[in-house]
Write an enzyme that holds these catalytic residues in place. Structure first.
Site, mmCIF file in Angstrom:
data_model
loop_
_atom_site.group_PDB
_atom_site.id
_atom_site.type_symbol
_atom_site.label_atom_id
_atom_site.label_comp_id
_atom_site.label_asym_id
_atom_site.label_seq_id
_atom_site.Cartn_x
_atom_site.Cartn_y
_atom_site.Cartn_z
ATOM 1 N N GLY A 1 0.828 -1.202 0.000
ATOM 2 C CA GLY A 1 0.000 0.000 0.000
ATOM 3 C C GLY A 1 0.860 1.249 0.000
ATOM 4 O O GLY A 1 2.034 1.224 -0.386
ATOM 5 N N SER A 2 0.296 2.336 0.477
ATOM 6 C CA SER A 2 0.989 3.625 0.455
ATOM 7 C C SER A 2 1.980 3.742 1.605
ATOM 8 O O SER A 2 1.834 3.073 2.636
ATOM 9 C CB SER A 2 -0.038 4.761 0.566
ATOM 10 N N PRO A 3 2.995 4.606 1.458
ATOM 11 C CA PRO A 3 3.920 4.847 2.569
ATOM 12 C C PRO A 3 3.210 5.343 3.828
ATOM 13 O O PRO A 3 3.590 4.955 4.938
ATOM 14 C CB PRO A 3 4.867 5.915 2.010
ATOM 15 N N GLY B 1 1.688 2.412 5.378
ATOM 16 C CA GLY B 1 2.784 1.540 5.787
ATOM 17 C C GLY B 1 3.346 1.926 7.144
ATOM 18 O O GLY B 1 3.700 1.059 7.960
ATOM 19 N N GLU C 1 5.613 -3.349 1.053
ATOM 20 C CA GLU C 1 5.754 -2.974 -0.353
ATOM 21 C C GLU C 1 4.965 -1.692 -0.546
ATOM 22 O O GLU C 1 3.736 -1.709 -0.568
ATOM 23 C CB GLU C 1 5.251 -4.092 -1.266
ATOM 24 N N CYS D 1 1.919 0.794 -8.550
ATOM 25 C CA CYS D 1 2.957 1.378 -7.683
ATOM 26 C C CYS D 1 4.294 1.530 -8.404
ATOM 27 O O CYS D 1 5.113 2.358 -8.010
ATOM 28 C CB CYS D 1 3.134 0.536 -6.420
#
Length: 471
Positions: free
Chosen positions: A194-196, A199, A216, A250
């Site tokens: 997913g997104s930072p 994350g 990831e 991504c």
């Protein structure tokens, strides 16, 4: 189902998996391969239903589902089935001469009960891919798919139930509240895609239980095109990678750095290629996907509007239709570096183009920002390619193409820092879900260390000195 009901349901399955983890962990290669083959067979049986679910979620073209959802998982499964026995085999390693009389090896044991939190952009690919690795490594698994692709999530739940008992693998649908709760449980490993921003939340929750993670994530993936590149191939390959899945990838090219001398030629070729892909009206193309929901649509539309206000030139596209969550393939030039489209991960069919005179301009820009998940280089100049690789950092790099490294299971896939932690795919995925347990066996009745136990005499000190100096 109210909060108490779904939390109780999750807790019950989690407890069952905790009880079952050693039984599953003790399975041999043949037993695990049998499960993987059953999963493979099920995916092929449900191929048309997977295509329909993806179309219902955001009009994903069936051929694109085959390539990016089904093929990638089948490839991962076949690779694991082919190599699993070798991966599971304990690996002998040398022992130093100071430990003469011992044998050392690495034993690959499952981490135990693991969590996979998968995203909406490739729901089958990014759920079943990590699942293959987790099952290959001998774990029990709980999966939380994205709520943004409900048709895909429901179908995956049905498929998983046909392959695995719930005390081995189980899926829980639901919103972000469900995901937030699940990540607080004391799993042995969490694999999140997913997104930072999300994350960081997952990693914070995992830290409370000292749970290892594979993250990831994403970020702004740059693509560099210099004047030596084959512009026709660069235009074709960048357009394919950028508008695949409507840019909701991504590792899609997020922005393009192109040498000033070839900018106009590239734009002309790029437009021609997009026309060849999707026709005069991409909104009518059966091969062009849609944005997953209105929230993401509005975010992307605002990027285009802000770019226009701040002086960007729309070289191609820019049209939108909220009723269909449609945004045309869009190419922007003269983009301000402080605009949102250059500051935020785009995750949509918008490609900002920036020119450079000297390659160092592009390199310095990349170095001033977070490490990207991927970096792409189009160039025939070996010195330029090596210079970019040596002077930048990225999770992965492809030369004269984009995104292809994801499809090679012999390569580790993942990011670095803001773009991710840990690696997946193939053997690297198996290792992510395994504990590499150090085993040493003392087989000799005597080793040198026996001479070096207290009390420490002058003679023993001389042996210690010799050991430090020579061994």
């Amino acid at each position: 189902m109210d909060n108490k009901e779904w939390t109780n349901a999750i807790d019950a399955i989690f407890s069952k998996q905790l009880e079952n983890q050693y039984t599953i962990g003790h399975t041999n290669a043949l037993e695990r391969k049998t499960k993987l083959k059953k999963l493979l067979k099920t995916i092929l049986q449900y191929r048309e239903e997977i295509q329909k679910a993806m179309f219902d979620d955001f009009k994903k073209a069936p051929a694109e589902v085959d390539l990016t959802e089904i093929y990638t998982v089948i490839n991962e499964l076949n690779h694991a089935i082919r190599h699993l026995k070798h991966w599971m085999k304990p690996k002998a390693v040398p022992s130093p001469i100071s430990l003469l009389g011992t044998s050392s090896y690495i034993y690959y044991e499952p981490k135990g009960v693991v969590l996979i939190v998968s995203p909406w952009n490739f729901p089958f690919n990014l759920t079943f891919g990590p699942l293959v690795s987790a099952v290959a490594a001998g774990n029990c698994v709980i999966i939380k798919p994205s709520e943004h692709t409900p048709h895909s999530a429901a179908l995956m739940k049905k498929m998983i139930a046909e392959v695995f008992p719930e005390n081995e693998v189980a899926i829980f649908e639901g919103n972000a509240e469900v995901a937030e709760y699940i990540t607080t449980l004391p799993f042995n490993h969490i694999f999140f895609t997913g997104s930072p921003a999300l994350g960081k939340k997952v990693m914070k929750a995992a830290a409370e239980n000292l749970c290892s993670v594979t993250l990831e994530l994403g970020g702004k993936t740059p693509v560099i095109v210099d004047e030596s590149a084959d512009l026709s191939k660069a235009a074709s390959r960048i357009a394919w990678a950028k508008y695949l899945n409507n840019g909701q990838v991504c590792i899609a090219p997020d922005y393009l750095y192109i040498q000033e001398s070839v900018k106009d030629d590239f734009i002309k070729l790029f437009k021609e290629q997009v026309l060849a892909f999707y026709g005069e009206n991409p909104q009518e193309s059966k091969d062009y996907n849609r944005i997953v929901n209105k929230g993401h649509f509005k975010r992307l539309k605002s990027y285009i509007e802000e770019a226009k206000i701040t002086g960007a030139v729309i070289e191609m596209g820019g049209e939108t239709d909220e009723s269909q969550a449609f945004i045309a393939p869009t190419l922007l030039s003269n983009v301000r570096k402080d605009s949102k489209v250059m500051q935020e991960e785009i995750f949509g069919p918008i490609l900002p183009l920036i020119t450079f005179k000297e390659l160092d301009e592009a390199i310095q820009h990349i170095r001033q920002h977070e490490k990207p998940l991927a970096l792409y280089i189009f160039s025939k100049n070996k010195g330029s390619v090596n210079g970019i690789i040596n002077q930048t950092r990225a999770g992965g790099t492809v030369i004269n193409h984009n995104t292809l490294h994801f499809f090679n299971n012999e390569l580790p896939f993942g990011g670095s820092n803001n773009s991710g932690i840990g690696k997946g795919h193939g053997h690297y995925g198996f290792l992510a879900f395994s504990n590499q347990r150090a085993i040493m066996k003392q087989w000799s009745p005597f080793i040198a260390l026996d001479l070096l136990m207290p009390p420490y005499t002058d003679f023993k000190q001389k042996i210690i000195d010799l050991t430090i100096k020579y061994f």
